[in-house]
Design a protein around this motif. Structure first.
Motif, PDB file in Angstrom:
ATOM      1  N   LYS A   1       0.823  -1.214   0.000  1.00  0.00           N
ATOM      2  CA  LYS A   1       0.000   0.000   0.000  1.00  0.00           C
ATOM      3  C   LYS A   1       0.859   1.266   0.000  1.00  0.00           C
TER       4      LYS A   1
ATOM      5  N   ALA B   1      -7.948   0.222  -4.764  1.00  0.00           N
ATOM      6  CA  ALA B   1      -8.687   0.748  -5.917  1.00  0.00           C
ATOM      7  C   ALA B   1      -9.651   1.835  -5.460  1.00  0.00           C
ATOM      8  N   ASP B   2      -9.683   2.933  -6.192  1.00  0.00           N
ATOM      9  CA  ASP B   2     -10.570   4.047  -5.860  1.00  0.00           C
ATOM     10  C   ASP B   2     -11.771   4.004  -6.806  1.00  0.00           C
TER      11      ASP B   2
ATOM     12  N   LYS C   1      -5.092   3.478 -13.737  1.00  0.00           N
ATOM     13  CA  LYS C   1      -6.087   3.077 -12.749  1.00  0.00           C
ATOM     14  C   LYS C   1      -6.165   4.120 -11.640  1.00  0.00           C
TER      15      LYS C   1
ATOM     16  N   THR D   1      -6.371   5.006  -7.943  1.00  0.00           N
ATOM     17  CA  THR D   1      -6.022   4.361  -6.674  1.00  0.00           C
ATOM     18  C   THR D   1      -6.085   5.381  -5.547  1.00  0.00           C
TER      19      THR D   1
END
Length: 545
Positions: free
Chosen positions: A185, A232-233, A245, A247
């Motif tokens: 993370k 993941a956002d 992507k 995030t």
């Protein structure tokens, strides 16, 4: 054959459950909206979990007990531990006292993060001069006790209550940072762009250490900081990153980060030291305790260790360890933190070895005054200062930690008052109600009370008179409770109900500490095999019906 069938059935059941959960996405029971869907707003809901304790901690299942109830005598003749039935919520506590090795890790962290700040390192150093006695030759401990490898597993001493607050902050941040880096993370330790190991990469020309509060507020992210396995956002307003992507950083709602490490309260410490869970069945306590072990004595009744002293304490004048050739408690001063048998909660040295700081402010009659659920004296409420209230950006000190101000309210303020308070202004109330006739105001009120009145929750703004502190009394808000008895104390101090106090800025060769952590969620530690009311799951909403 039956055992093999059972395992197969469980495996098929688990697979079916997974497939079922995939075919029937979680929905809101109140709006019908599908959770975790980026097309309908992207609200993310995670599986409800009971988090594991942080590193070094064991779970302590709370319950009711008699605070001060294990005392068989008033050893101080102060009438300061009157019996009181209270309830302690479940929490986590260090299995052992914090050792010299643990504190040296903390000092190393400071040395690599704040290389130019000698004052910070100096202030974090334990006072090794606590070993000096006018008529005792303890100088070898002054030079060797903290740093020599022979003492690395011994409890750290010479630390003040104030120093421990900073250690708890370090431990919280380091544990959470390590968790985030090892799970991807945050950038992995080895992928930190040549930055000092254990430190954050340069940010705007400065090297800023990780802080949990700053991270949770979204102020610790960006190139060189973000990991390869970011969350993941699903927010439709989120912008894709370099990999295409969207995030985000971890949130508290994800259930990944651990709560803060802290000192245990006095009541938590006493409850954990007694360990009455081992003597309880069906809510009946079969036998009380005077010490963290069963029985009236301080020697082991077991055949293999019969007659051995069960803790590290001073048996009598001039007798700290027994007779040469047959040392009984195996220790002259302190002993390694895993010495002797743990109590029924699995905690080592809850009697003897070193006294341990608690978080409570000392008052003689605390047990009569505090509440009966999680009793505690010493609350000092704070709010994080905002550098930009409109954007919600926290103000940081020179070490990258949020600046905290004393709280002036126990409730959520209206927005205009909140903004004014953050900007150091005084918000004008929407309406002003005149006091009833005859009620004194202003100077008249001050004259009646003898001092100005400031409306706040805990009286932090009220004036105090410390002119007699240290002359007629040592009891004020800087006096903190310590418990447990030490290597240089008699057996009577090992009773968990005994309590003493010391100024929070003082240190001793006989006082150390261990940390605690609040538990979130259900208080029951081991629900398996116990009776429960069945709880039906809510029906899955279907918009087609």
């Amino acid at each position: 054959m039956i055992k093999h069938f059972t395992k197969s059935a469980l495996l098929l059941g688990c697979v079916g459950l997974m497939l079922g959960s995939c075919s029937k996405p979680m929905r809101s029971q109140k709006t019908g909206i599908v959770y975790n869907n980026k097309y309908n707003g992207g609200y993310m809901r995670f599986q409800k979990t009971h988090p594991a304790p942080g590193p070094g901690l064991v779970a302590i299942e709370g319950g009711t007990f008699v605070l001060g109830g294990s005392a068989d005598q008033d050893v101080t003749y102060d009438y300061n531990n009157t019996r009181r039935r209270v309830t302690i919520g479940s929490f986590y506590m260090d299995e052992t006292e914090v050792s010299n090795q643990d504190w040296l890790e903390y000092l190393h962290y400071l040395s690599i993060h704040y290389t130019g700040d000698r004052e910070l390192y100096y202030n974090a150093m334990p006072d090794t001069l606590v070993w000096r006695r006018p008529l005792s030759y303890n100088e070898p401990y002054v030079d060797n006790y903290l740093r020599h490898p022979a003492f690395q597993d011994y409890p750290v001493v010479g630390v003040t209550w104030e120093q421990i607050q900073d250690y708890c902050t370090f431990r919280t941040n380091q544990s959470n940072e390590n968790l985030l880096r090892e799970s991807g993370k945050l950038a992995a330790w080895k992928d930190m762009n040549g930055a000092t190991p254990g430190a954050a990469p340069a940010v705007a020309g400065t090297k800023e250490a990780f802080d949990t509060d700053i991270y949770l507020n979204g102020q610790y992210k960006g190139q060189g900081l973000d990991g390869k396995k970011m969350m993941a956002d699903l927010n439709p307003n989120a912008k894709p990153g370099a990999n295409g992507k969207a995030t985000r950083t971890v949130r508290m709602e994800d259930g990944i980060l651990k709560p803060a490490y802290r000192l245990p309260t006095e009541a938590e410490w006493e409850y954990a030291a007694l360990g009455l869970a081992g003597n309880t069945e069906f809510e009946n306590i079969e036998d009380g305790k005077i010490y963290p072990w069963n029985g009236m004595g301080v020697r082991s009744p077991k055949k293999r260790t019969r007659g051995m002293i069960l803790a590290n304490f001073k048996r009598g004048a001039g007798d700290n360890m027994g007779v040469g050739g047959s040392l009984n408690d195996k220790a002259d001063i302190t002993a390694p933190v895993r010495s002797y048998e743990p109590n029924d909660f699995g905690l080592y040295n809850m009697a003897g070895n070193v006294n341990e700081w608690t978080s409570d402010v000392y008052r003689q009659m605390s047990f009569e005054d505090v509440e009966d659920f999680n009793p505690y004296r010493g609350n000092e409420y704070t709010n994080k200062r905002l550098a930009d209230p409109e954007k919600g950006i926290y103000a940081k000190d020179k070490y990258g930690r949020p600046i905290k101000d004393a709280a002036k309210s126990n409730k959520k303020l209206p927005w205009n008052e909140f903004i004014a308070q953050q900007q150091g202004q005084k918000a004008a109330p929407a309406t002003t109600i005149a006091p009833p006739a005859g009620v004194p105001t202003g100077a008249a009120t001050a004259a009646l009370s003898g001092k100005p009145f400031n409306a706040d929750q805990r009286g932090f703004a009220d004036s105090t008179d410390n002119s007699l502190y240290g002359i007629t009394t040592l009891v004020n808000d800087h006096s903190k409770v310590y418990k447990g008895g030490s290597w240089n104390d008699r057996a009577m101090w090992m009773n968990p109900a005994t309590r003493r106090f010391m100024d929070q800025g003082e240190a001793s060769a006989e006082v150390g500490f261990r940390c605690a952590m609040s538990m979130v969620g259900a208080p029951e530690i081991n629900p398996n095999g116990k009776s429960h009311f069945s709880v039906k799951k809510p029906k899955n909403y279907s918009p087609k019906k």
